[in-house]
Design a protein around this motif. Structure first.
Motif, short mmCIF file in Angstrom:
data_model
loop_
_atom_site.label_atom_id
_atom_site.label_comp_id
_atom_site.label_asym_id
_atom_site.label_seq_id
_atom_site.Cartn_x
_atom_site.Cartn_y
_atom_site.Cartn_z
N VAL A 596 43.47 74.46 24.04
CA VAL A 596 42.46 74.68 25.01
C VAL A 596 42.12 73.29 25.79
CG1 VAL A 596 41.10 76.27 23.49
CG2 VAL A 596 40.68 74.11 23.09
N GLU A 597 41.35 73.49 26.68
CA GLU A 597 40.74 72.23 27.75
C GLU A 597 39.40 71.99 27.10
OE1 GLU A 597 42.31 71.41 31.74
OE2 GLU A 597 41.97 73.65 31.87
N VAL A 598 39.25 70.65 26.57
CA VAL A 598 37.97 70.28 26.34
C VAL A 598 37.50 69.34 27.24
CG1 VAL A 598 38.38 70.83 23.79
CG2 VAL A 598 38.94 68.48 24.72
N CYS A 599 36.10 68.89 27.30
CA CYS A 599 35.48 67.95 28.24
C CYS A 599 35.88 66.66 27.42
CB CYS A 599 33.95 68.26 28.25
SG CYS A 599 33.13 67.01 29.15
N ARG A 600 36.32 65.66 28.00
CA ARG A 600 36.66 64.36 27.76
C ARG A 600 35.45 63.63 27.22
NH1 ARG A 600 40.42 61.19 31.36
NH2 ARG A 600 41.83 62.97 30.73
N GLN A 601 34.19 63.66 27.76
CA GLN A 601 33.15 62.84 27.59
C GLN A 601 32.10 63.86 26.44
OE1 GLN A 601 32.16 63.03 31.90
NE2 GLN A 601 31.55 61.18 31.53
N SER A 602 32.07 64.97 26.46
CA SER A 602 31.22 65.70 25.29
C SER A 602 31.96 66.22 24.26
CB SER A 602 30.49 66.86 26.03
OG SER A 602 31.36 68.07 26.57
N GLY A 603 33.37 66.44 24.44
CA GLY A 603 34.06 67.08 23.22
C GLY A 603 34.06 68.62 23.02
N HIS A 604 32.99 69.18 24.02
CA HIS A 604 32.84 70.71 24.08
C HIS A 604 33.98 71.47 24.86
CE1 HIS A 604 28.77 71.42 22.42
NE2 HIS A 604 28.71 69.85 22.56
#
Length: 781
Positions: A596-604
């Motif tokens: 999956v792709e996750v947000c680099r800053q939040s980890g979500h």
């Protein structure tokens, strides 16, 4: 006239037959089973049969459990000295009895007994006064024993129960007490000494009868030479050997394990899973570390090493200096219940990953928190605002893990620990509360190490089960009072285990060396823990080959300032790994992850407004987590100084930006550690109002219960309120129970006195934003 005598004869025959039947039945059942009803010493060996230690029998005799066979040298010596026709008679040798009778009459005293080895064995088992009647009875029982047992079994029984002087009984005990080695390793001289000794065990005395014993031994050796059993060189060398001196102490290797088996398997011969060489090297290491820790008045250390693939304990050091009683050295820490500190955090992380509650880099809050009077602190007494979940576990941060447990729920984690037999939880979950993740529960070092071992076994495709201390099947596990039916433990899920281990390999090692840059250093997943009051220091390390568990502290429960997992238990753990063969890291599990792709800053998971993303592997249940909630889309003026609504721009052009925005309290601490974090710009005057709440209480949070200690004069102490605001230059006005108290700017802290009871705190900034929270104040004696 002839019928009466015939009837009489028939009755007589019947009587004779009945008598013969009775005698036959009596003969068949005349021998007790078992032959010896005596207590035995508890004897523990390593996996190769090397003696680790023993505990004396209940009757204060060193009597090892009966052996099945005896060494050939001792067998040869014994038969040639005691009963050279042993292999040919049926328990009684008439020629020997006749010869003894002739010699005794001629010498007018008893110079020969005529007893066979079988008769001597019967005498040992009965332990009766020696009389003519008893001798006859021994002869009968000896013939019966010959029917029951083979010649080899009779010799083994005799060797196991013959007296060898003092409180030493049996060949195995005598070999260790007099010569410091097993019976199989005895020389011809040593075997001959022990063969002649049961004939007169009182002869082995430190100050008398040595010469008489020496003559008997040498006479036997010369007899062996005459029969060509040994050659002249062997005979001469054997005769030149000295007799033993003082009885030797038995080995004291893994003494706490020996005591454990003495408690649970008393009187048994135990073949343990211990590897003697590893055990000795670990004990030597602990002795060196113990000397070092004594300078800080830290007196106890315990180590357990588990072979992951075999699921067996190969080193068991329950404590140090077993023979010293001054520092609770006889306490077996591996079986003791101790406060867990942070050692359980990876299990909570695992559970939440597996159930899809979080992702490895999901941001967790790291801000002051008060939950019904429970205010956890990080070890460094600092807050970072927000920390990725995996980093929070590897750095052992307390506040983020309390947040995780609160989200997961205490009863669920409580059940997880019980089902996996990790912690000792005799009370209901409500008793432990959120402190469960910070050392509120107790656990045994052996149980915790076993749980980490089962995690490793899952990555190797092996089932989870209690690791064994016994080499035989159906053996004891490392828990006390374990049954022979070994329980099946819940299986760990491979994907979540892999991510847990990857997180805890990132921990900085005690020596502060970047181990990744050194190809000679193996990869180790490891976790430390320190209990409240610096009473218990833990470290657990895992590789595909071994699990090493270490505890350092004072068994008495006394805390010490330097007693932390990272400073004491961690270095010992790495020292132990240095003694063991290294191994390659686990292979990533196949088919256990989703890309999956996750947000680099939040980890979500990637949200609508996330620009910087990474493609990562997560557990399938992780797809249930929410998309990134911390990125929003905003409109800015061309110079990006102000936020605006697009419809209020007349001549200018609104610039659209995706913005990373944390809650105010998180952001307050986060930007102190992350200079790149940018606060949300204010609205351009006359061009919109902020619909987002710019304020958040740091302490206390809403509906908190605050305990205030009373001061020396009997009054209650101050309570300090702290507030975070997105605009650092705003002015905030404070109201308590609708009464204005004060205003703050820049740093929004306010200390005031409050009476016991419920209170409402309201804050208003100079832009009109309002925030309220309710608290309950309780006095603490």
């Amino acid at each position: 006239m002839h019928k009466q005598p015939l009837k009489r004869m028939s009755k007589q025959k019947t009587g004779v037959v009945c008598m013969l039947v009775v005698l036959l039945v009596a003969y068949i059942f005349c021998l007790q089973e078992p032959l010896f009803k005596v207590p035995y010493s508890t004897v523990v060996t390593d996996r190769d049969g090397e003696l680790l230690g023993a505990r004396i029998a209940a009757d204060e005799q060193w009597r090892f459990p009966a052996c099945d066979t005896i060494p050939e040298k001792f067998k040869t010596c014994l038969i040639n000295f005691e009963d050279r026709y042993f292999q040919y008679h049926w328990g009684v040798n008439p020629f020997a009895i006749g010869r003894a009778l002739f010699l005794n009459i001629r010498e007018k005293r008893i110079v020969s007994g005529g007893s066979t080895l079988t008769m001597q064995l019967i005498r040992l088992s009965r332990n009766k006064e020696r009389t003519i009647w008893e001798k006859c009875l021994e002869a009968i029982l000896a013939t019966r024993l010959e029917f029951r047992c083979s010649k080899s079994e009779i010799l083994a029984l005799y060797a196991s129960h013959a007296p060898f002087g003092g409180n030493v009984v049996g060949l195995d005990a005598a070999a260790w007490r007099y010569f410091g080695r097993s019976a199989a390793q005895l020389s011809w001289a040593e075997s001959a000494t022990l063969a002649v000794l049961p004939n007169a065990p009182a002869m082995l005395h430190l100050s008398k009868n040595q010469q008489a014993l020496l003559k008997k031994r040498n006479r036997l050796l010369k007899k062996l030479l005459e029969k060509n059993i040994i050659d002249k060189t062997t005979c001469d060398l054997a005769i030149s050997e000295n007799l033993p001196g003082e009885p030797l102490p038995l080995p004291q290797i893994a003494p706490h394990l020996v005591s454990y088996f003495y408690k649970n398997n008393k009187g048994k011969q135990i073949v343990s899973t211990i590897e003697k060489n590893v055990q000795i090297r670990v004990e030597e290491l602990l002795e060196r570390r113990h000397f070092e820790f004594l300078r800080s008045d830290i007196r106890n250390i315990a180590v357990i090493v588990i072979d992951v693939k075999k699921n067996q304990v190969i080193a068991y050091c329950g404590n140090v200096r077993f023979n010293e009683n001054s520092s609770s050295n006889q306490v077996d820490i591996i079986q003791a219940e101790r406060s867990t500190g942070s050692i359980l955090k990876p299990f909570l992380y695992y559970a939440m990953l597996q159930e899809g509650e979080i992702l490895p880099r999901t941001l967790l809050p790291d801000i002051p928190v008060n939950i019904n009077g429970f205010s956890p602190q990080n070890f460094n007494l600092q807050f970072e605002g927000a920390v990725p979940a995996g980093e929070a576990v590897s750095r052992s941060l307390n506040v983020p893990l309390v947040y995780l447990l609160r989200k997961y729920s205490v009863p669920k984690f409580y059940d997880f620990l019980k089902h996996n037999r990790i912690a000792v939880l005799p009370k209901p979950s409500a008793h432990y509360g959120l402190s469960l993740i910070l050392g509120g529960a107790e656990a045994k070092l052996g149980d915790v190490a076993n749980a980490y071992s089962n995690m490793a076994r899952s990555l190797l495709g092996l089932e989870a089960s209690p690791c064994s201390l016994l080499l035989t099947a159906g053996s004891n596990d490392i828990r006390e009072n374990s049954s022979s039916l070994r329980p099946v433990l819940p299986e760990f899920h491979l994907g979540a285990v892999w991510q847990v281990f990857e997180a805890v390999t990132e921990v900085n090692r005690p020596e502060q060396i970047d181990w990744k840059t050194l190809p000679s250093m193996q990869k180790i997943a490891w976790k430390t823990g320190t209990s409240y009051g610096f009473r218990d220091a833990w470290a657990i390390g895992v590789t595909p080959q071994y699990v090493v568990g270490v505890w350092v502290g004072n068994a008495s429960g006394e805390g010490r300032p330097n007693l932390t997992g990272a400073k004491t238990a961690g270095p010992v753990m790495f020292d132990v790994f240095d003694l063991l063969p290294s191994s390659a890291w686990f292979e990533p599990p196949n088919g256990e992850f989703t890309e999956v792709e996750v947000c680099r800053q939040s980890g979500h998971l990637k949200g609508r407004f996330c620009e910087d993303t990474d493609t990562v592997l997560i557990c399938p249940n992780g797809l249930r987590t929410e998309p990134c909630p911390y990125h929003i889309c905003i409109n800015l003026t061309a110079d990006e100084r102000y936020r605006v609504y697009e419809n209020c721009m007349k001549a200018g052009i609104a610039v659209q930006r995706n913005w990373f925005l944390l809650p105010p309290a998180w952001a307050w601490y986060y930007k102190q550690h992350h200079p790149e974090y940018k606060s949300l710009p204010a609205f351009q005057p006359g061009c919109g109002e902020d619909g987002l709440q710019p304020m958040q209480f740091i302490y206390p949070q809403g509906n908190a219960r605050v305990h205030l200690p009373k001061q020396l004069d009997g009054t209650m102490g101050d309570i300090t309120f702290e507030l975070a605001h997105n605009n650092p230059h705003t002015i905030v006005f404070w109201h308590i129970d609708n009464e204005y108290i004060a205003s703050t700017g820049d740093f929004h802290k306010l200390s005031i006195k409050l009476s016991s009871g419920n209170h409402t705190i309201t804050v208003v900034d100079n832009d009109g934003h309002t925030l309220s929270c309710k608290i309950e104040v309780e006095s603490k004696q």
